[in-house]
Write a protein that holds these residues in place. Structure first.
Motif, PDB file in Angstrom:
ATOM      1  N   ASP A  25      30.122  43.216  48.742  1.00 21.45           N
ATOM      2  CA  ASP A  25      29.589  43.429  50.096  1.00 21.45           C
ATOM      3  C   ASP A  25      30.196  42.466  51.110  1.00 21.45           C
ATOM      4  O   ASP A  25      29.506  41.948  52.006  1.00 21.45           O
ATOM      5  CB  ASP A  25      28.065  43.306  50.109  1.00 21.45           C
ATOM      6  N   GLY A  26      31.511  42.218  50.972  1.00 16.21           N
ATOM      7  CA  GLY A  26      32.208  41.397  51.948  1.00 16.21           C
ATOM      8  C   GLY A  26      32.011  39.910  51.810  1.00 16.21           C
ATOM      9  O   GLY A  26      32.533  39.134  52.616  1.00 16.21           O
ATOM     10  N   LYS A  27      31.274  39.482  50.778  1.00 15.36           N
ATOM     11  CA  LYS A  27      31.010  38.053  50.583  1.00 15.36           C
ATOM     12  C   LYS A  27      31.485  37.606  49.200  1.00 15.36           C
ATOM     13  O   LYS A  27      31.658  38.429  48.299  1.00 15.36           O
ATOM     14  CB  LYS A  27      29.523  37.754  50.745  1.00 15.36           C
ATOM     15  N   ILE A  28      31.668  36.301  49.079  1.00 16.97           N
ATOM     16  CA  ILE A  28      32.013  35.737  47.775  1.00 16.97           C
ATOM     17  C   ILE A  28      30.715  35.577  46.990  1.00 16.97           C
ATOM     18  O   ILE A  28      29.897  34.689  47.292  1.00 16.97           O
ATOM     19  CB  ILE A  28      32.738  34.387  47.925  1.00 16.97           C
ATOM     20  N   HIS A  29      30.511  36.466  46.013  1.00 16.91           N
ATOM     21  CA  HIS A  29      29.268  36.440  45.239  1.00 16.91           C
ATOM     22  C   HIS A  29      29.198  35.170  44.402  1.00 16.91           C
ATOM     23  O   HIS A  29      28.183  34.467  44.374  1.00 16.91           O
ATOM     24  CB  HIS A  29      29.185  37.688  44.357  1.00 16.91           C
ATOM     25  N   HIS A  30      30.292  34.879  43.691  1.00 12.29           N
ATOM     26  CA  HIS A  30      30.386  33.622  42.954  1.00 12.29           C
ATOM     27  C   HIS A  30      31.843  33.331  42.614  1.00 12.29           C
ATOM     28  O   HIS A  30      32.708  34.200  42.758  1.00 12.29           O
ATOM     29  CB  HIS A  30      29.516  33.643  41.684  1.00 12.29           C
ATOM     30  N   ILE A  31      32.105  32.106  42.225  1.00 12.72           N
ATOM     31  CA  ILE A  31      33.447  31.660  41.861  1.00 12.72           C
ATOM     32  C   ILE A  31      33.406  31.140  40.434  1.00 12.72           C
ATOM     33  O   ILE A  31      32.526  30.343  40.084  1.00 12.72           O
ATOM     34  CB  ILE A  31      33.947  30.555  42.817  1.00 12.72           C
ATOM     35  N   GLU A  32      34.336  31.597  39.619  1.00  8.70           N
ATOM     36  CA  GLU A  32      34.407  31.146  38.223  1.00  8.70           C
ATOM     37  C   GLU A  32      35.644  30.291  38.005  1.00  8.70           C
ATOM     38  O   GLU A  32      36.731  30.618  38.486  1.00  8.70           O
ATOM     39  CB  GLU A  32      34.451  32.340  37.264  1.00  8.70           C
ATOM     40  N   LYS A  33      35.481  29.192  37.275  1.00  2.30           N
ATOM     41  CA  LYS A  33      36.612  28.387  36.831  1.00  2.30           C
ATOM     42  C   LYS A  33      37.018  28.850  35.432  1.00  2.30           C
ATOM     43  O   LYS A  33      36.193  28.892  34.529  1.00  2.30           O
ATOM     44  CB  LYS A  33      36.243  26.905  36.788  1.00  2.30           C
ATOM     45  N   HIS A  34      38.295  29.211  35.276  1.00  2.56           N
ATOM     46  CA  HIS A  34      38.797  29.613  33.963  1.00  2.56           C
ATOM     47  C   HIS A  34      40.320  29.647  34.019  1.00  2.56           C
ATOM     48  O   HIS A  34      40.931  29.681  35.104  1.00  2.56           O
ATOM     49  CB  HIS A  34      38.251  30.979  33.536  1.00  2.56           C
ATOM     50  N   LYS A  35      40.956  29.634  32.877  1.00  5.44           N
ATOM     51  CA  LYS A  35      42.401  29.707  32.823  1.00  5.44           C
ATOM     52  C   LYS A  35      42.864  31.102  33.239  1.00  5.44           C
ATOM     53  O   LYS A  35      42.225  32.107  32.915  1.00  5.44           O
ATOM     54  CB  LYS A  35      42.907  29.390  31.423  1.00  5.44           C
ATOM     55  N   THR A  36      43.965  31.138  33.959  1.00  7.14           N
ATOM     56  CA  THR A  36      44.520  32.417  34.380  1.00  7.14           C
ATOM     57  C   THR A  36      46.032  32.305  34.443  1.00  7.14           C
ATOM     58  O   THR A  36      46.584  31.224  34.724  1.00  7.14           O
ATOM     59  CB  THR A  36      43.970  32.848  35.757  1.00  7.14           C
ATOM     60  N   ASP A  37      46.705  33.401  34.185  1.00  3.31           N
ATOM     61  CA  ASP A  37      48.155  33.427  34.278  1.00  3.31           C
ATOM     62  C   ASP A  37      48.641  33.631  35.714  1.00  3.31           C
ATOM     63  O   ASP A  37      49.836  33.530  35.992  1.00  3.31           O
ATOM     64  CB  ASP A  37      48.717  34.556  33.401  1.00  3.31           C
ATOM     65  N   GLU A  38      47.713  33.932  36.616  1.00  2.00           N
ATOM     66  CA  GLU A  38      48.074  34.140  38.023  1.00  2.00           C
ATOM     67  C   GLU A  38      48.436  32.803  38.662  1.00  2.00           C
ATOM     68  O   GLU A  38      47.612  31.889  38.732  1.00  2.00           O
ATOM     69  CB  GLU A  38      46.912  34.788  38.788  1.00  2.00           C
ATOM     70  N   GLU A  39      49.665  32.691  39.148  1.00  2.00           N
ATOM     71  CA  GLU A  39      50.104  31.443  39.766  1.00  2.00           C
ATOM     72  C   GLU A  39      49.937  31.445  41.287  1.00  2.00           C
ATOM     73  O   GLU A  39      50.237  30.460  41.949  1.00  2.00           O
ATOM     74  CB  GLU A  39      51.566  31.175  39.400  1.00  2.00           C
ATOM     75  N   GLN A  40      49.458  32.544  41.834  1.00  2.00           N
ATOM     76  CA  GLN A  40      49.267  32.611  43.281  1.00  2.00           C
ATOM     77  C   GLN A  40      48.150  31.674  43.730  1.00  2.00           C
ATOM     78  O   GLN A  40      47.222  31.381  42.981  1.00  2.00           O
ATOM     79  CB  GLN A  40      48.952  34.043  43.708  1.00  2.00           C
ATOM     80  N   TYR A  41      48.267  31.209  44.984  1.00  2.00           N
ATOM     81  CA  TYR A  41      47.279  30.284  45.531  1.00  2.00           C
ATOM     82  C   TYR A  41      46.347  31.021  46.501  1.00  2.00           C
ATOM     83  O   TYR A  41      46.801  31.782  47.363  1.00  2.00           O
ATOM     84  CB  TYR A  41      47.969  29.130  46.261  1.00  2.00           C
TER      85      TYR A  41
END
Length: 525
Positions: A25-41
């Motif tokens: 709904d247009g908002k950041i519901h939550h943020i998770e910390k975890h390893k990812t292969d995505e190198e984008q910032y």
């Protein structure tokens, strides 16, 4: 729920971590910390803390479309250019157009229309008008109080406008070039909170130490980053970035992201730079823009690296707005009554004068020194003419300027801050008159002529803005610049340099349709 992974740049906690944003709904519901292969910032979008959209010569939707591609998600926009031409109708036009774009355009109530009573424009906004504007939720501040002599001398209209802003709990922007000492302290004590006109480190530091926030400006003509960037290492909490006046041809190459990249290349702390580009203006102006925290509006950009800050995606309210289609304005408004003129209307005599007052146009500066030039040294001096655009009766101011050095041609335009009368300079009276009369036929725009060939850009929206796509406007601006280069004009931004020769609140010598104005003595010569 939309999930975006990458290296998340948290400017509040000052950390970068792998993880994902969960958007709903247009908002950041939550943020998770975890390893990812995505190198984008993933990082917050940028804020331009002081801009006049009209200076780009683009309408609000088109300006926003281009700026968002560079990661600018919010701007603080003062519509005083169109307000000087069309009054309250002009401001409403800008706000209504702004409602059609996802960019978070935070308008401010233009405080000085006209810039001073000594230079009338096409409209006047009195204290009652400004008070009504400040009640509009789309208005976030009282715009730059350029009439600093009025504030210092307790002018009732200036004080009433400031009082209205305070009553609405909205910040008050300043405009105080070279102001210092007790006058500066009185200006700030009235409630002025920012300044974007500082051109030296010492000037900016004095203002900061007196309680102001400083906007480091890097526009198309006024470029103060080189002088002011050392402030970043000492005063990060009192700084913001802005472009103020940026033409479409320059906007296409970058916006606030270019300033951020330059600061990063100089070795300043990344989080300090991002605080200046995002957090500081959001807090100061109460901008409804997310800062990449759980519960925030999902406003952010995605970059491949943290060096050049070229976004590959821009999100506003959870939607990618990087590739929006061109959207023309729904209407075109104007205020134009000027008629054709002849050579006799701009004739003058230098007989009996050994020394003449001359405006010095400087590259990349709005400050115009007051020169006293002997007639024998007039080889690089050219006539400058201002024609009142709001009257069918011919009202012309004639003076002299050094710096344009146009050979065998003339430049005329209906952009002349802030009154926006027609202004022209050139190598002969014949060519100046030709350029001005072409401008009258166009009902506003820009003309470069050499007597044989003319390069033009029509500006049907208030004589300030095109209603065409940015690439077409940028191409026309480039063509005008190329023609002026062929005519040996040495200035890098001659259109902007000419446009500021009327602004009688920036020292030292300016010109209006009433003649030469000494800004230091604040009177007509």
């Amino acid at each position: 729920m939309k999930i975006i992974e990458g290296q998340i740049v948290d400017i509040i906690k000052k950390e970068i971590f792998s993880g994902s944003l969960h958007i709903e709904d247009g908002k950041i519901h939550h943020i998770e910390k975890h390893k990812t292969d995505e190198e984008q910032y993933i990082l917050p979008g940028f804020v331009d803390a002081h801009i006049h959209i009209e200076s780009s010569m683009l309408t609000p939707c088109e300006y926003a479309r281009v700026a968002m591609k560079h990661g600018t998600i919010a701007i603080v926009a003062d519509p005083h250019e169109i307000a000087n031409v069309c009054g309250m109708d002009g401001i409403r036009f800008m706000m209504d157009e702004g409602d059609r774009t996802p960019m978070k355009i935070c308008f401010s109530a233009s405080s000085c229309v006209p810039a001073t009573p000594l230079c009338p424009a096409g409209a006047t906004l009195n204290a009652e008008d400004v008070s009504l504007l400040l009640e509009d939720p789309r208005i976030y501040a009282l715009a730059e109080m350029m009439n600093f002599p009025g504030v210092i001398n307790d002018d009732p209209e200036c004080i009433a406008k400031i009082r209205s802003a305070k009553a609405c709990h909205k910040p008050i922007d300043g405009h105080a070039p070279l102001l210092s000492g007790e006058d500066l302290k009185k200006y700030i004590a009235a409630g002025i909170s920012t300044d974007h006109e500082s051109s030296s480190y010492d000037e900016a530091e004095e203002k900061i130490e007196c309680g102001m926030s400083i906007l480091i400006r890097e526009g198309s003509n006024a470029r103060n980053f080189d002088a002011l960037h050392p402030l970043i290492g000492k005063y990060k909490d009192q700084l913001m970035f802005c472009t103020d006046d940026q033409k479409a041809v320059h906007l296409g190459n970058g916006n606030i992201n270019k300033i951020v990249a330059r600061a990063k290349a100089l070795g300043y702390n990344l989080f300090d730079i991002l605080q200046i580009a995002t957090l500081n203006p959001v807090k100061h102006y109460h901008i409804p823009m997310g800062l990449l925290q759980a519960g925030d509006s999902a406003d952010f950009i995605i970059c491949d690296n943290l060096d050049d800050f070229h976004p590959k995606a821009t999100y506003v309210n959870g939607e990618n707005v990087f590739d929006l289609p061109y959207l023309p304005a729904q209407q075109e408004i104007n205020n134009f009554k000027a008629k054709h003129i002849s050579k006799k209307d701009i004739a003058d005599s230098l007989e009996g004068k050994d020394c003449v007052d001359v405006i010095q146009a400087l590259d990349n500066e709005l400050f115009t020194p007051h020169l006293h030039v002997e007639k024998k040294d007039f080889d690089q001096i050219q006539k400058v003419v201002v024609l009142n655009r709001y009257s069918s009766e011919i009202s012309v101011g004639v003076g002299y300027v050094k710096g344009f050095n146009i050979r065998g041609g003339a430049l005329a335009q209906s952009i002349a801050h802030d009154s926006h009368h027609l202004i022209a300079t050139g190598s002969s009276d014949e060519l100046i008159v030709e350029a001005l009369n072409k401008l009258v036929d166009m009902q506003g725009g820009i003309v470069v002529t050499d007597g044989q060939q003319s390069t033009t850009l029509a500006l049907p929206v208030a004589g300030l803005m095109s209603n065409c796509p940015a690439d077409e406007v940028a191409a026309a601006q480039q063509a005008l610049g190329d023609h002026l280069q062929q005519l040996q004009c040495p200035l890098s931004s001659p259109l902007i340099a000419l446009s500021f020769l009327q602004l009688i609140v920036i020292p030292e010598l300016k010109i209006t349709d009433k003649g030469l104005f000494d800004v230091v003595k604040f009177k007509y010569l």
